[in-house]
Design an enzyme around this catalytic site. Structure first.
Site, PDB file in Angstrom:
ATOM      1  N   ARG A  98      27.510  48.541  18.719  1.00 18.30           N
ATOM      2  CA  ARG A  98      27.833  48.862  19.305  1.00 18.30           C
ATOM      3  C   ARG A  98      27.995  48.063  21.161  1.00 18.30           C
ATOM      4  O   ARG A  98      28.581  47.445  22.005  1.00 18.30           O
ATOM      5  CB  ARG A  98      28.280  50.396  19.721  1.00 18.30           C
ATOM      6  CG  ARG A  98      28.456  51.408  21.416  1.00 18.30           C
ATOM      7  CD  ARG A  98      29.825  50.899  20.819  1.00 18.30           C
ATOM      8  NE  ARG A  98      31.037  50.794  18.989  1.00 18.30           N
ATOM      9  CZ  ARG A  98      31.966  49.961  18.880  1.00 18.30           C
ATOM     10  NH1 ARG A  98      32.410  49.513  19.978  1.00 18.30           N
ATOM     11  NH2 ARG A  98      32.287  50.075  18.107  1.00 18.30           N
ATOM     12  N   LYS A 133      36.865  42.182  42.070  1.00 21.30           N
ATOM     13  CA  LYS A 133      36.719  43.934  41.861  1.00 21.30           C
ATOM     14  C   LYS A 133      37.021  43.145  39.818  1.00 21.30           C
ATOM     15  O   LYS A 133      37.462  43.944  39.118  1.00 21.30           O
ATOM     16  CB  LYS A 133      38.825  44.242  41.632  1.00 21.30           C
ATOM     17  CG  LYS A 133      38.938  44.492  43.171  1.00 21.30           C
ATOM     18  CD  LYS A 133      40.900  44.148  43.224  1.00 21.30           C
ATOM     19  CE  LYS A 133      41.430  44.206  44.483  1.00 21.30           C
ATOM     20  NZ  LYS A 133      42.521  44.288  44.947  1.00 21.30           N
ATOM     21  N   LYS A 165      39.258  40.011  56.043  1.00 20.47           N
ATOM     22  CA  LYS A 165      40.276  40.479  55.020  1.00 20.47           C
ATOM     23  C   LYS A 165      40.874  41.480  55.976  1.00 20.47           C
ATOM     24  O   LYS A 165      40.384  41.399  57.240  1.00 20.47           O
ATOM     25  CB  LYS A 165      39.663  41.050  54.209  1.00 20.47           C
ATOM     26  CG  LYS A 165      39.139  40.256  52.874  1.00 20.47           C
ATOM     27  CD  LYS A 165      38.982  40.667  51.659  1.00 20.47           C
ATOM     28  CE  LYS A 165      39.588  42.129  51.195  1.00 20.47           C
ATOM     29  NZ  LYS A 165      40.856  40.982  50.410  1.00 20.47           N
ATOM     30  N   GLU A 199      42.508  35.687  55.635  1.00 21.36           N
ATOM     31  CA  GLU A 199      43.315  36.728  54.931  1.00 21.36           C
ATOM     32  C   GLU A 199      44.608  37.284  56.048  1.00 21.36           C
ATOM     33  O   GLU A 199      43.807  37.537  56.929  1.00 21.36           O
ATOM     34  CB  GLU A 199      43.860  38.261  54.199  1.00 21.36           C
ATOM     35  CG  GLU A 199      44.392  38.990  53.072  1.00 21.36           C
ATOM     36  CD  GLU A 199      43.721  40.222  53.084  1.00 21.36           C
ATOM     37  OE1 GLU A 199      43.331  40.200  51.723  1.00 21.36           O
ATOM     38  OE2 GLU A 199      43.906  41.214  53.570  1.00 21.36           O
ATOM     39  N   ASP A 220      48.855  37.558  51.483  1.00 14.94           N
ATOM     40  CA  ASP A 220      48.391  38.183  51.356  1.00 14.94           C
ATOM     41  C   ASP A 220      50.139  39.743  51.240  1.00 14.94           C
ATOM     42  O   ASP A 220      49.846  39.459  52.062  1.00 14.94           O
ATOM     43  CB  ASP A 220      47.567  39.338  51.242  1.00 14.94           C
ATOM     44  CG  ASP A 220      46.631  40.589  50.152  1.00 14.94           C
ATOM     45  OD1 ASP A 220      46.376  40.954  49.359  1.00 14.94           O
ATOM     46  OD2 ASP A 220      47.169  41.969  50.956  1.00 14.94           O
TER      47      ASP A 220
END
Length: 286
Positions: A98, A133, A165, A199, A220
């Site tokens: 598994r 992410k 960012k 960004e 963005d």
């Protein structure tokens, strides 16, 4: 580059989680000398990633197991193809089954999703990259899977590059600090090999950011028209990255705006596990 140490750390933790005091079912049902032979088989088309992870799962369960790859990471395969063969003590093979499948199905799903995006932008000059992410603890494996699919990797961690960012820029604005001056000061504190990316989410931010001497500018959530205008304004003074709700359906149109890089969190956070199976036979031991 995915190392043996990275693989073993993830796989060992997964095996410990799944059988902290051993595999009770295997120990009470299976003879200690039973031998298993199994084939890792594709049940749908895709791109392989994680064959060394599969090998590690069986090796760490019992060094007496052996895995013979029938395909390599990055290979395309079709439903029904045998991707690897494993033999060894049945208890160990079933204990590792598994864990091996969970990881290779996830990695191959990411590789397959990446390959579809890479194919979609073929001929445009744009490169497909991932983001941070990723699943906590699995970043090295998932980033490797992106490369298996033909993509490239963004910064691996917060320690690897400067990337300011929207929330960083919001703090600067709240403090009344000039954006260009802040970038220049940041550049002065960096070594010459460290990449600096900023960004922006509005076209009017492009010139102040470029004046600071960035290496990469991320546009963005720009519309296609604004991406075209952004690429024109940058004019080769920095690498242009496009980001924000990138899908397989939109990625080619984004690439055709002239951007250099397209980043997509969906490659890792939304990729579907591929359907792979382990078909097994068990025989008595010697």
């Amino acid at each position: 580059m995915l190392t043996t140490a990275q693989i073993d750390a993830v796989v060992a933790a997964a095996l410990l989680e799944d059988a902290p005091w051993g595999d009770l079912t295997g120990e009470v049902f299976l003879p200690a000398d039973a031998i298993a032979a199994a084939q890792l088989t594709a049940r749908e088309d895709g791109v392989l990633a994680g064959i060394d992870v599969v090998a590690a799962a069986f090796r760490l369960a019992d060094p007496a197991t052996t895995l013979t790859p029938c395909a390599a990471d990055g290979d395309r395969f079709a439903a029904g193809d045998v991707l690897a063969e494993v033999t060894g003590p049945a208890r160990a093979v079933l204990r590792a089954e598994r864990i091996a499948l969970n990881l290779v199905q996830r990695m191959s799903g990411i590789a397959t999703a990446t390959r579809r995006m890479v194919d979609a932008v073929d001929g445009t000059g744009a490169r497909i990259t991932d983001t941070r992410k990723t699943t906590p603890g699995l970043r090295a494996l998932e980033r490797h899977a992106v490369r298996c699919g033909g993509g490239v990797n963004h910064r691996f961690s917060l320690s690897d590059a400067v990337m300011a960012k929207d929330n960083h820029l919001a703090v600067l604005q709240q403090q009344g600090l000039d954006l260009t001056e802040a970038i220049l000061r940041a550049r002065d504190r960096l070594g010459h090999t460290t990449v600096l990316e900023v960004e922006v989410d509005r076209p009017d931010q492009i010139e102040p950011v470029l004046a600071g001497g960035v290496d990469v500018i991320m546009l963005d959530n720009f519309s296609l028209a604004d991406l075209v205008e952004g690429v024109r304004r940058v004019g080769g003074r920095a690498v242009v990255e496009a980001s924000g709700t990138v899908t397989l359906e939109t990625v080619r149109d984004i690439a055709l705006t002239g951007v250099d890089v397209i980043s997509s969190g969906a490659l890792t956070h939304s990729a579907r596990h591929l359907d792979l199976g382990l078909d097994m036979t068990v025989s008595a031991g010697r």
